[in-house]
Design a protein around this motif. Structure first.
Motif, mmCIF file in Angstrom:
data_model
loop_
_atom_site.group_PDB
_atom_site.id
_atom_site.type_symbol
_atom_site.label_atom_id
_atom_site.label_comp_id
_atom_site.label_asym_id
_atom_site.label_seq_id
_atom_site.Cartn_x
_atom_site.Cartn_y
_atom_site.Cartn_z
ATOM 1 N N LYS A 1 0.844 -1.203 0.000
ATOM 2 C CA LYS A 1 0.000 0.000 0.000
ATOM 3 C C LYS A 1 0.884 1.260 0.000
ATOM 4 C CE LYS A 1 -4.082 1.734 2.182
ATOM 5 N NZ LYS A 1 -4.659 2.000 3.452
ATOM 6 N N THR A 2 1.949 1.217 0.801
ATOM 7 C CA THR A 2 2.847 2.384 0.889
ATOM 8 C C THR A 2 3.478 2.694 -0.468
ATOM 9 O OG1 THR A 2 3.366 1.738 3.145
ATOM 10 C CG2 THR A 2 4.854 3.344 2.140
ATOM 11 N N ILE A 3 3.867 1.641 -1.200
ATOM 12 C CA ILE A 3 4.534 1.893 -2.494
ATOM 13 C C ILE A 3 3.524 1.974 -3.646
ATOM 14 C CG2 ILE A 3 6.719 0.872 -1.740
ATOM 15 C CD1 ILE A 3 6.041 -1.656 -3.323
ATOM 16 N N GLY A 4 2.227 1.766 -3.328
ATOM 17 C CA GLY A 4 1.174 1.996 -4.332
ATOM 18 C C GLY A 4 0.889 0.845 -5.268
ATOM 19 N N THR A 5 1.192 -0.413 -4.845
ATOM 20 C CA THR A 5 0.962 -1.535 -5.776
ATOM 21 C C THR A 5 0.023 -2.607 -5.210
ATOM 22 O OG1 THR A 5 2.917 -2.694 -4.950
ATOM 23 C CG2 THR A 5 3.233 -1.288 -6.878
ATOM 24 N N LEU A 6 -0.686 -2.262 -4.151
ATOM 25 C CA LEU A 6 -1.521 -3.275 -3.488
ATOM 26 C C LEU A 6 -2.523 -3.918 -4.447
ATOM 27 C CD1 LEU A 6 -2.233 -4.750 -0.910
ATOM 28 C CD2 LEU A 6 -3.663 -2.830 -0.232
ATOM 29 N N GLU A 7 -3.036 -3.111 -5.398
ATOM 30 C CA GLU A 7 -4.075 -3.672 -6.290
ATOM 31 C C GLU A 7 -3.498 -4.671 -7.299
ATOM 32 O OE1 GLU A 7 -2.172 -0.953 -8.884
ATOM 33 O OE2 GLU A 7 -2.654 -0.822 -6.750
ATOM 34 N N ARG A 8 -2.190 -4.818 -7.326
ATOM 35 C CA ARG A 8 -1.598 -5.806 -8.254
ATOM 36 C C ARG A 8 -1.696 -7.239 -7.711
ATOM 37 N NH1 ARG A 8 3.630 -2.210 -10.310
ATOM 38 N NH2 ARG A 8 2.368 -0.340 -10.578
ATOM 39 N N VAL A 9 -2.054 -7.347 -6.422
ATOM 40 C CA VAL A 9 -2.301 -8.678 -5.853
ATOM 41 C C VAL A 9 -3.802 -8.800 -5.669
ATOM 42 C CG1 VAL A 9 -1.899 -10.228 -3.896
ATOM 43 C CG2 VAL A 9 -0.105 -8.637 -4.613
ATOM 44 N N LYS A 10 -4.394 -9.868 -6.253
ATOM 45 C CA LYS A 10 -5.840 -10.024 -6.131
ATOM 46 C C LYS A 10 -6.147 -11.068 -5.061
ATOM 47 C CE LYS A 10 -9.917 -10.967 -8.783
ATOM 48 N NZ LYS A 10 -10.213 -11.985 -9.775
ATOM 49 N N PHE A 11 -6.947 -10.646 -4.077
ATOM 50 C CA PHE A 11 -7.310 -11.563 -2.999
ATOM 51 C C PHE A 11 -8.678 -12.173 -3.250
ATOM 52 C CE2 PHE A 11 -3.828 -9.508 -0.919
ATOM 53 C CZ PHE A 11 -3.320 -10.505 -0.097
ATOM 54 N N GLN A 12 -8.863 -13.410 -2.805
ATOM 55 C CA GLN A 12 -10.173 -14.048 -2.865
ATOM 56 C C GLN A 12 -11.132 -13.293 -1.939
ATOM 57 O OE1 GLN A 12 -8.778 -17.760 -1.133
ATOM 58 N NE2 GLN A 12 -8.948 -18.772 -3.112
ATOM 59 N N ALA A 13 -12.454 -13.404 -2.211
ATOM 60 C CA ALA A 13 -13.432 -12.815 -1.298
ATOM 61 C C ALA A 13 -13.475 -13.626 -0.006
ATOM 62 C CB ALA A 13 -14.803 -12.799 -1.959
ATOM 63 N N LYS A 14 -13.249 -14.934 -0.126
ATOM 64 C CA LYS A 14 -13.185 -15.842 1.037
ATOM 65 C C LYS A 14 -12.294 -17.019 0.664
ATOM 66 C CE LYS A 14 -17.727 -17.335 -0.489
ATOM 67 N NZ LYS A 14 -17.890 -18.661 -0.929
ATOM 68 N N LEU A 15 -11.816 -17.718 1.691
ATOM 69 C CA LEU A 15 -10.894 -18.822 1.411
ATOM 70 C C LEU A 15 -11.585 -19.918 0.596
ATOM 71 C CD1 LEU A 15 -8.154 -20.270 1.865
ATOM 72 C CD2 LEU A 15 -9.156 -21.308 3.899
ATOM 73 N N ARG A 16 -11.004 -20.233 -0.563
ATOM 74 C CA ARG A 16 -11.544 -21.289 -1.420
ATOM 75 C C ARG A 16 -10.363 -22.012 -2.060
ATOM 76 N NH1 ARG A 16 -14.460 -22.444 -6.497
ATOM 77 N NH2 ARG A 16 -16.280 -23.602 -5.786
ATOM 78 N N VAL A 17 -10.200 -23.290 -1.718
ATOM 79 C CA VAL A 17 -9.082 -24.055 -2.273
ATOM 80 C C VAL A 17 -9.608 -25.275 -3.018
ATOM 81 C CG1 VAL A 17 -6.880 -25.200 -1.766
ATOM 82 C CG2 VAL A 17 -7.712 -23.401 -0.246
ATOM 83 N N PRO A 18 -9.397 -25.336 -4.344
ATOM 84 C CA PRO A 18 -9.759 -26.555 -5.079
ATOM 85 C C PRO A 18 -8.676 -27.620 -4.876
ATOM 86 C CG PRO A 18 -9.448 -24.644 -6.541
ATOM 87 C CD PRO A 18 -8.874 -24.288 -5.223
ATOM 88 N N PHE A 19 -9.102 -28.855 -4.716
ATOM 89 C CA PHE A 19 -8.160 -29.978 -4.629
ATOM 90 C C PHE A 19 -8.443 -30.928 -5.781
ATOM 91 C CE2 PHE A 19 -8.304 -28.686 -0.123
ATOM 92 C CZ PHE A 19 -6.952 -28.520 0.103
ATOM 93 N N LEU A 20 -7.371 -31.339 -6.470
ATOM 94 C CA LEU A 20 -7.501 -32.263 -7.587
ATOM 95 C C LEU A 20 -6.804 -33.554 -7.186
ATOM 96 C CD1 LEU A 20 -8.656 -32.093 -10.447
ATOM 97 C CD2 LEU A 20 -6.468 -31.138 -11.201
ATOM 98 N N ALA B 1 -4.860 -25.140 -8.079
ATOM 99 C CA ALA B 1 -5.388 -26.291 -7.333
ATOM 100 C C ALA B 1 -4.282 -26.946 -6.536
ATOM 101 C CB ALA B 1 -5.996 -27.318 -8.300
ATOM 102 N N GLY B 2 -4.658 -27.465 -5.357
ATOM 103 C CA GLY B 2 -3.765 -28.332 -4.584
ATOM 104 C C GLY B 2 -3.909 -29.734 -5.156
ATOM 105 N N LEU B 3 -2.788 -30.422 -5.368
ATOM 106 C CA LEU B 3 -2.828 -31.739 -6.022
ATOM 107 C C LEU B 3 -2.595 -32.815 -4.959
ATOM 108 C CD1 LEU B 3 -0.608 -30.752 -9.080
ATOM 109 C CD2 LEU B 3 -3.089 -30.477 -8.798
ATOM 110 N N ARG B 4 -3.457 -33.860 -4.970
ATOM 111 C CA ARG B 4 -3.362 -34.854 -3.901
ATOM 112 C C ARG B 4 -2.962 -36.215 -4.465
ATOM 113 N NH1 ARG B 4 -8.250 -33.953 0.217
ATOM 114 N NH2 ARG B 4 -9.418 -35.230 -1.251
ATOM 115 N N GLY B 5 -2.001 -36.830 -3.786
ATOM 116 C CA GLY B 5 -1.546 -38.161 -4.200
ATOM 117 C C GLY B 5 -0.524 -38.116 -5.320
ATOM 118 N N THR B 6 0.063 -36.967 -5.564
ATOM 119 C CA THR B 6 1.036 -36.809 -6.659
ATOM 120 C C THR B 6 2.362 -36.267 -6.117
ATOM 121 O OG1 THR B 6 0.036 -34.644 -6.986
ATOM 122 C CG2 THR B 6 -0.611 -36.367 -8.535
#
Ligand SMILES: Cc1cc2nc3c(=O)[nH]c(=O)nc-3n(C[C@H](O)[C@H](O)[C@H](O)COP(=O)(O)OP(=O)(O)OC[C@H]3O[C@@H](n4cnc5c(N)ncnc54)[C@H](O)[C@@H]3O)c2cc1C
Length: 444
Positions: free
Chosen positions: A72-91, A315-320
């Motif tokens: 925020k101080t250096i003016g680039t905060l909007e270059r990182v996009k945050f999720q509205a809420k935690l959502r993790v797909p697992f494959l 995605a988080g990968l499971r068993g690989t």
């Protein structure tokens, strides 16, 4: 001397220290040995495809409060996009897709409900996660800073079954701490779980840079420092500190010296020894202990196909063997059907040849995503970061030094110093802020 402080190293830690000091009205000179800023969190243009490639895909989290403040101080905060809420797909290896989808409820209910509704766990596993979450809420479950327990021992003691560890906790541990759970500190993992999953739904959100990692912060931080009377120089390595009578006098650059000024080192632990005069290294245990930290590697495998292979953003990968998939075409708008695969805690894989790593990735990806079997691989790039982070073993905490050192006018920053966090962007930024604060307190 035209500067108030010299900072050695232009990664997140050094740039955060420089920005904090510049913000406090100090003129700093930041010296980076490489021709570019960014250290272990940087991006570059791949000459074969023109794609922007990160040295390894980085995730941010809502609990990275110092990092958010820095951006925020250096003016680039909007270059990182945050999720509205935690959502993790697992494959899963057989291609089954499930989600951990946490609603916006007060903590810890967001996590508890997310786990209960998820198809990623069996009923028994859900009850195990809830039991651990409940005991974490009720207080510490490890035995304090001197605890030598590893994550696997701790999870087993807390009633977490082998299958749940393999398909969930181990993936989180390796992603957050870059270490095999059998070698990672339970105390540190517990702290990470509290900060990342149990403090608030906002803190649990994941963030991904929508630009190359370097574009996220390096030029903007350098511009901030320079617009406040400082200087940032790349391709300018420091040979050694100048120390006399227990005080830091400046730095030796080989072709010139810069004297009469305080110094903040923001270099990794394995590069600090070359900066220190021999007698300091020999006689001062404060500096010697940190050198005993071990490295933990990360491997990134970038693949470009001639057709889309997945709609998923990540995605988080499971068993690989490979653990995370990032779809750079969706994240950055890269036209090249580009995916980046991450293999963290990669000690046992780092000696494999690039061809072998490529073959493993293509085989596993093909099993999970049918489109991979139909598409042609156009280009690939394997990046091995052998010194990606220090290994957060149960013994490592005691080896991490404070920002203030026994040498007057010399301060330490870097993700490996005593931040109480694993080696992360947040740890690096916090360490830079702490070193700047120590300097400001002692130079008043
Ligand atoms: C592949 C990979 C993936 C990662 N993923 C994540 C993630 O998803 N999320 C997360 O939070 N963290 C992640 N990390 C960790 C994160 O990148 C680091 O914790 C952070 O970048 C460390 O910053 P730093 O400033 O402490 O050190 P560095 O970035 O290493 O900066 C130190 C700088 O000092 C310079 N230097 C050394 N010696 C000298 C000298 N004598 N003179 C001048 N300059 C010198 C070096 O060239 C370097 O630029 C990942 C790391 C890697 C490698």
């Amino acid at each position: 001397m035209e500067f108030d402080a010299i900072i050695i190293g232009g990664g997140f830690a050094g740039l955060a220290a420089g920005v904090a000091l510049a913000d406090a009205g100090k003129r700093v000179c930041l010296l980076e040995q490489k021709p570019y800023l960014g250290g272990r969190a940087r991006s570059f243009q791949d000459p074969a495809t023109n794609s922007i490639v990160d040295n390894g895909q980085h995730l941010f989290m809502g609990c990275y409060h110092s990092t958010l403040h820095f951006l925020k101080t250096i003016g680039t905060l909007e270059r990182v996009k945050f999720q509205a809420k935690l959502r993790v797909p697992f494959l899963d290896r057989d291609g089954r897709l499930t989600h951990l989808d946490c609603p916006t409820l007060p903590s810890p209910w967001h996590l508890f409900l997310g786990v209960l509704r998820s198809g990623s766990f069996t009923l028994k596993q859900k009850l195990e996660v809830l039991r651990l979450g409940k005991s974490l809420r009720n207080g510490r479950t490890t035995n304090g800073p001197a605890n030598v327990e590893n994550v696997t021992e701790w999870l087993t003691r807390r009633g977490q079954s082998e299958g749940l560890q393999r398909n969930f906790w181990d993936l989180l541990c390796i992603a957050a701490m870059n270490e095999d759970p059998r070698a990672a500190s339970a105390t540190l993992f517990e702290r990470v779980l509290r900060l990342a999953l149990l403090s608030s739904p906002e803190d649990s959100r994941l963030g991904i840079a929508r630009v190359g990692l370097s574009e996220c912060y390096t030029a903007a931080a350098a511009a901030f420092i320079e617009s406040h009377g400082g200087r940032v120089q790349t391709g300018r390595g420091v040979n050694q500190l100048i120390v006399a009578k227990g005080a830091c006098q400046g730095v030796d650059l080989g072709d010139e010296t810069m004297e009469g000024v305080a110094v903040i080192s923001a270099v990794p632990w394995h590069q600090l020894a070359t900066l220190l005069p021999g007698d300091l290294l020999r006689d001062e245990p404060f500096f010697a202990v940190g050198l005993a930290l071990r490295a933990a590697p990360i491997i990134s495998i970038n693949l470009w196909f001639d057709a889309p292979v997945t709609d998923l953003e990540f995605a988080g990968l499971r068993g690989t063997t490979i653990q995370w998939l990032f779809n750079r075409t969706r994240i950055l708008g890269d036209k090249g059907h580009h995916v980046s695969l991450v293999l963290s805690g990669a000690r046992e894989h780092v000696s494999r040849s690039k061809e072998e790593l490529l073959a493993i990735s293509l085989r596993e990806l093909g099993e999970m995503l049918p489109a991979v079997r139909k598409a042609n691989l156009v280009h690939s790039l394997v990046i091995k970061e052998r010194f990606a982070t220090f290994s957060p073993s149960p013994e490592a905490d005691a080896l991490r030094p404070t920002a203030r050192t026994p040498v007057r006018g010399f301060y330490l920053a870097g993700d490996w110093t005593a931040t109480g966090l694993p080696a992360t962007i947040e740890g690096a930024v916090q360490s830079g802020y702490t070193a700047a604060k120590e300097f400001l307190n002692l130079s008043q």
